[in-house]
Scaffold this motif. Structure first.
Motif, PDB file in Angstrom:
ATOM      1  N   LEU A 169       0.842  -1.194   0.000  1.00 38.63           N
ATOM      2  CA  LEU A 169       0.000   0.000   0.000  1.00 38.63           C
ATOM      3  C   LEU A 169       0.876   1.242   0.000  1.00 38.63           C
ATOM      4  CD1 LEU A 169      -2.480  -1.235   2.748  1.00 38.63           C
ATOM      5  CD2 LEU A 169      -2.592  -1.602   0.278  1.00 38.63           C
ATOM      6  N   THR A 170       0.517   2.203  -0.844  1.00 38.12           N
ATOM      7  CA  THR A 170       1.279   3.448  -0.911  1.00 38.12           C
ATOM      8  C   THR A 170       0.336   4.632  -0.781  1.00 38.12           C
ATOM      9  OG1 THR A 170       1.157   3.731  -3.320  1.00 38.12           O
ATOM     10  CG2 THR A 170       2.941   2.352  -2.467  1.00 38.12           C
ATOM     11  N   ASP A 171       0.863   5.717  -0.252  1.00 34.00           N
ATOM     12  CA  ASP A 171       0.117   6.965  -0.157  1.00 34.00           C
ATOM     13  C   ASP A 171       1.119   8.091   0.022  1.00 34.00           C
ATOM     14  OD1 ASP A 171      -3.118   7.570   0.611  1.00 34.00           O
ATOM     15  OD2 ASP A 171      -1.690   9.185   0.954  1.00 34.00           O
ATOM     16  N   LEU A 172       0.749   9.254  -0.415  1.00 33.49           N
ATOM     17  CA  LEU A 172       1.576  10.442  -0.254  1.00 33.49           C
ATOM     18  C   LEU A 172       1.510  10.982   1.173  1.00 33.49           C
ATOM     19  CD1 LEU A 172       3.291  12.560  -1.762  1.00 33.49           C
ATOM     20  CD2 LEU A 172       1.170  13.726  -2.361  1.00 33.49           C
ATOM     21  N   PRO A 208       1.525  10.859   5.147  1.00 33.29           N
ATOM     22  CA  PRO A 208       1.933  10.055   6.300  1.00 33.29           C
ATOM     23  C   PRO A 208       0.750   9.727   7.227  1.00 33.29           C
ATOM     24  CG  PRO A 208       3.458  11.880   5.968  1.00 33.29           C
ATOM     25  CD  PRO A 208       2.296  12.106   5.037  1.00 33.29           C
ATOM     26  N   ASP A 209      -0.192  10.669   7.359  1.00 31.27           N
ATOM     27  CA  ASP A 209      -1.359  10.426   8.214  1.00 31.27           C
ATOM     28  C   ASP A 209      -2.227   9.304   7.658  1.00 31.27           C
ATOM     29  OD1 ASP A 209      -0.544  12.425   9.949  1.00 31.27           O
ATOM     30  OD2 ASP A 209      -1.861  13.943   9.066  1.00 31.27           O
ATOM     31  N   MET A 210      -2.417   9.269   6.343  1.00 29.31           N
ATOM     32  CA  MET A 210      -3.217   8.201   5.735  1.00 29.31           C
ATOM     33  C   MET A 210      -2.507   6.859   5.875  1.00 29.31           C
ATOM     34  SD  MET A 210      -6.070   9.450   4.825  1.00 29.31           S
ATOM     35  CE  MET A 210      -6.796   8.299   3.687  1.00 29.31           C
ATOM     36  N   LEU A 211      -1.181   6.845   5.726  1.00 29.56           N
ATOM     37  CA  LEU A 211      -0.429   5.604   5.910  1.00 29.56           C
ATOM     38  C   LEU A 211      -0.535   5.111   7.350  1.00 29.56           C
ATOM     39  CD1 LEU A 211       2.766   6.320   3.796  1.00 29.56           C
ATOM     40  CD2 LEU A 211       1.037   4.576   3.339  1.00 29.56           C
ATOM     41  N   ALA A 212      -0.466   6.033   8.308  1.00 35.83           N
ATOM     42  CA  ALA A 212      -0.578   5.647   9.723  1.00 35.83           C
ATOM     43  C   ALA A 212      -1.953   5.042  10.001  1.00 35.83           C
ATOM     44  CB  ALA A 212      -0.328   6.854  10.625  1.00 35.83           C
ATOM     45  N   LEU A 213      -3.000   5.643   9.454  1.00 38.32           N
ATOM     46  CA  LEU A 213      -4.337   5.097   9.636  1.00 38.32           C
ATOM     47  C   LEU A 213      -4.453   3.719   8.987  1.00 38.32           C
ATOM     48  CD1 LEU A 213      -7.260   5.334  10.542  1.00 38.32           C
ATOM     49  CD2 LEU A 213      -7.732   6.599   8.434  1.00 38.32           C
ATOM     50  N   SER A 214      -3.907   3.588   7.775  1.00 37.68           N
ATOM     51  CA  SER A 214      -3.949   2.299   7.093  1.00 37.68           C
ATOM     52  C   SER A 214      -3.192   1.227   7.872  1.00 37.68           C
ATOM     53  CB  SER A 214      -3.380   2.426   5.680  1.00 37.68           C
ATOM     54  OG  SER A 214      -3.393   1.177   5.023  1.00 37.68           O
ATOM     55  N   ARG A 215      -2.081   1.596   8.485  1.00 39.53           N
ATOM     56  CA  ARG A 215      -1.322   0.616   9.283  1.00 39.53           C
ATOM     57  C   ARG A 215      -2.154   0.067  10.440  1.00 39.53           C
ATOM     58  NH1 ARG A 215       3.014   4.400   8.314  1.00 39.53           N
ATOM     59  NH2 ARG A 215       4.491   3.461   6.862  1.00 39.53           N
ATOM     60  N   THR A 216      -3.050   0.898  10.987  1.00 39.05           N
ATOM     61  CA  THR A 216      -3.901   0.397  12.078  1.00 39.05           C
ATOM     62  C   THR A 216      -4.929  -0.604  11.541  1.00 39.05           C
ATOM     63  OG1 THR A 216      -5.581   2.157  11.943  1.00 39.05           O
ATOM     64  CG2 THR A 216      -3.651   2.561  13.354  1.00 39.05           C
ATOM     65  N   HIS A 243       3.573  -0.966   3.811  1.00 36.94           N
ATOM     66  CA  HIS A 243       3.179   0.427   3.601  1.00 36.94           C
ATOM     67  C   HIS A 243       4.401   1.236   3.180  1.00 36.94           C
ATOM     68  CE1 HIS A 243      -0.224  -0.959   6.004  1.00 36.94           C
ATOM     69  NE2 HIS A 243      -0.890   0.083   5.532  1.00 36.94           N
ATOM     70  N   ILE A 244       4.251   2.012   2.106  1.00 42.87           N
ATOM     71  CA  ILE A 244       5.358   2.808   1.575  1.00 42.87           C
ATOM     72  C   ILE A 244       4.840   4.202   1.226  1.00 42.87           C
ATOM     73  CG2 ILE A 244       7.048   3.028  -0.288  1.00 42.87           C
ATOM     74  CD1 ILE A 244       6.945  -0.055  -0.532  1.00 42.87           C
ATOM     75  N   ALA A 245       5.551   5.230   1.690  1.00 44.42           N
ATOM     76  CA  ALA A 245       5.207   6.604   1.344  1.00 44.42           C
ATOM     77  C   ALA A 245       5.679   6.889  -0.078  1.00 44.42           C
ATOM     78  CB  ALA A 245       5.856   7.577   2.320  1.00 44.42           C
ATOM     79  N   GLY A 246       4.818   7.520  -0.852  1.00 49.82           N
ATOM     80  CA  GLY A 246       5.211   7.883  -2.207  1.00 49.82           C
ATOM     81  C   GLY A 246       4.084   8.528  -2.976  1.00 49.82           C
ATOM     82  N   ASP A 247       4.467   9.228  -4.023  1.00 53.01           N
ATOM     83  CA  ASP A 247       3.548   9.941  -4.908  1.00 53.01           C
ATOM     84  C   ASP A 247       3.232   9.042  -6.103  1.00 53.01           C
ATOM     85  OD1 ASP A 247       2.510  11.652  -6.971  1.00 53.01           O
ATOM     86  OD2 ASP A 247       3.423  13.370  -5.964  1.00 53.01           O
ATOM     87  N   PHE A 302       4.725  -6.102 -10.113  1.00 51.36           N
ATOM     88  CA  PHE A 302       3.545  -6.678  -9.477  1.00 51.36           C
ATOM     89  C   PHE A 302       2.623  -7.251 -10.553  1.00 51.36           C
ATOM     90  CE2 PHE A 302       5.217  -3.416  -6.746  1.00 51.36           C
ATOM     91  CZ  PHE A 302       5.104  -3.938  -5.473  1.00 51.36           C
ATOM     92  N   ASP A 303       1.734  -8.142 -10.146  1.00 51.37           N
ATOM     93  CA  ASP A 303       0.734  -8.690 -11.058  1.00 51.37           C
ATOM     94  C   ASP A 303      -0.377  -7.681 -11.332  1.00 51.37           C
ATOM     95  OD1 ASP A 303       2.016 -11.192 -11.172  1.00 51.37           O
ATOM     96  OD2 ASP A 303       0.969 -11.862  -9.355  1.00 51.37           O
ATOM     97  N   ALA A 304      -0.659  -6.829 -10.357  1.00 51.45           N
ATOM     98  CA  ALA A 304      -1.737  -5.850 -10.497  1.00 51.45           C
ATOM     99  C   ALA A 304      -1.403  -4.591  -9.709  1.00 51.45           C
ATOM    100  CB  ALA A 304      -3.054  -6.441 -10.001  1.00 51.45           C
ATOM    101  N   VAL A 305      -1.868  -3.476 -10.231  1.00 48.78           N
ATOM    102  CA  VAL A 305      -1.804  -2.190  -9.544  1.00 48.78           C
ATOM    103  C   VAL A 305      -3.226  -1.648  -9.525  1.00 48.78           C
ATOM    104  CG1 VAL A 305      -0.958   0.187  -9.617  1.00 48.78           C
ATOM    105  CG2 VAL A 305       0.578  -1.694 -10.236  1.00 48.78           C
ATOM    106  N   LEU A 306      -3.701  -1.315  -8.351  1.00 47.26           N
ATOM    107  CA  LEU A 306      -5.041  -0.773  -8.168  1.00 47.26           C
ATOM    108  C   LEU A 306      -4.924   0.644  -7.635  1.00 47.26           C
ATOM    109  CD1 LEU A 306      -8.187  -1.050  -7.813  1.00 47.26           C
ATOM    110  CD2 LEU A 306      -7.687  -1.897  -5.512  1.00 47.26           C
ATOM    111  N   ILE A 307      -5.544   1.578  -8.339  1.00 48.74           N
ATOM    112  CA  ILE A 307      -5.613   2.955  -7.841  1.00 48.74           C
ATOM    113  C   ILE A 307      -7.090   3.292  -7.718  1.00 48.74           C
ATOM    114  CG2 ILE A 307      -4.922   5.347  -8.086  1.00 48.74           C
ATOM    115  CD1 ILE A 307      -2.746   4.449 -10.044  1.00 48.74           C
ATOM    116  N   HIS A 308      -7.536   3.400  -6.474  1.00 53.11           N
ATOM    117  CA  HIS A 308      -8.938   3.679  -6.203  1.00 53.11           C
ATOM    118  C   HIS A 308      -9.180   5.182  -6.359  1.00 53.11           C
ATOM    119  CE1 HIS A 308     -12.587   3.263  -3.345  1.00 53.11           C
ATOM    120  NE2 HIS A 308     -12.913   2.819  -4.535  1.00 53.11           N
ATOM    121  N   ASP A 309     -10.036   5.764  -5.580  1.00 53.01           N
ATOM    122  CA  ASP A 309     -10.452   7.148  -5.767  1.00 53.01           C
ATOM    123  C   ASP A 309      -9.349   8.183  -5.569  1.00 53.01           C
ATOM    124  OD1 ASP A 309     -10.339   6.722  -3.046  1.00 53.01           O
ATOM    125  OD2 ASP A 309     -12.424   7.297  -2.673  1.00 53.01           O
TER     126      ASP A 309
END
Length: 194
Positions: free
Chosen positions: A15-18, A20-28, A35-39, A49-56
């Motif tokens: 899971l990636t997100d730009l 840090p707060d969203m990554l912290a919530l996802s870790r819970t 979890h990896i920080a990134g744009d 990877f076999d698949a990349v999913l980008i939701h909303d």
């Protein structure tokens, strides 16, 4: 992390997100996932990877260059035959302005009610605005109102397909697959050749 909380039962998820707060919530929610920080426009993990999913989150790409960069990043992380699944909330072809509302009550007395208003202040550009009015009640009964504004990208289906193709992703027709939530998002799938 909400979508991943369902997917992790069947898939190993990175899971990636730009934010840090969203990554912290996802870790819970998903402590067993990586979890990896990134744009999404420039992330480079150095693996496939076999698949990349980008939701909303893809909705925050407000110009074609940003959307193209996100698609190129997805393609760069796919092995031959891998698929990118892109799920924007809106596309120009079917966009209608509207409102939504809802809320939640916590067992500790806290509660939230929201009103969402999605509108297009300038139909000549590639953005729409989502305004949220939030009424928040604390456990002690005090309440406050917050306003949250999001500027989101809006592109027609032809633009999505053109940019996918330019990123090396061959669009896959998924229109025959029933979508239980067709009014909540669009679905674009692209397969990487190889």
């Amino acid at each position: 992390g909400s979508l991943a909380s369902h997917l992790k039962r069947r898939f190993a998820c990175t899971l990636t997100d730009l934010s840090p707060d969203m990554l912290a919530l996802s870790r819970t929610l998903n402590p067993e996932c990586e979890h990896i920080a990134g744009d999404m426009r420039s992330l480079s993990l150095g693996r496939l990877f076999d698949a990349v999913l980008i939701h909303d989150a893809i909705d925050y790409m407000t110009g074609e260059a940003d959307l193209a960069a996100a698609m190129a990043t997805a393609a760069r992380h796919l092995g031959p035959g891998g698929v990118a699944v892109l799920l924007p909330d809106h596309v120009r072809d079917s966009f209608t302005e509207g409102t939504d509302h809802g809320g939640f009550d916590g067992a500790d007395g806290r509660a939230l009610r929201y009103l969402e208003w999605t509108h297009d202040p300038d139909p000549a550009d590639s953005t729409i605005t989502a305004d949220y009015a939030l009424l928040i009640r604390e456990a002690d009964g005090t309440a406050r109102v917050e306003h949250d504004r999001h500027i989101l990208g809006l592109f027609d289906r032809a633009t999505w397909r053109r940019l996918m193709h330019a990123a090396g992703l061959e669009p896959v027709d998924v229109s025959a697959i029933p979508d239980p939530y067709p009014d909540e998002h669009a679905v674009f799938v692209g397969r990487k050749g190889g």
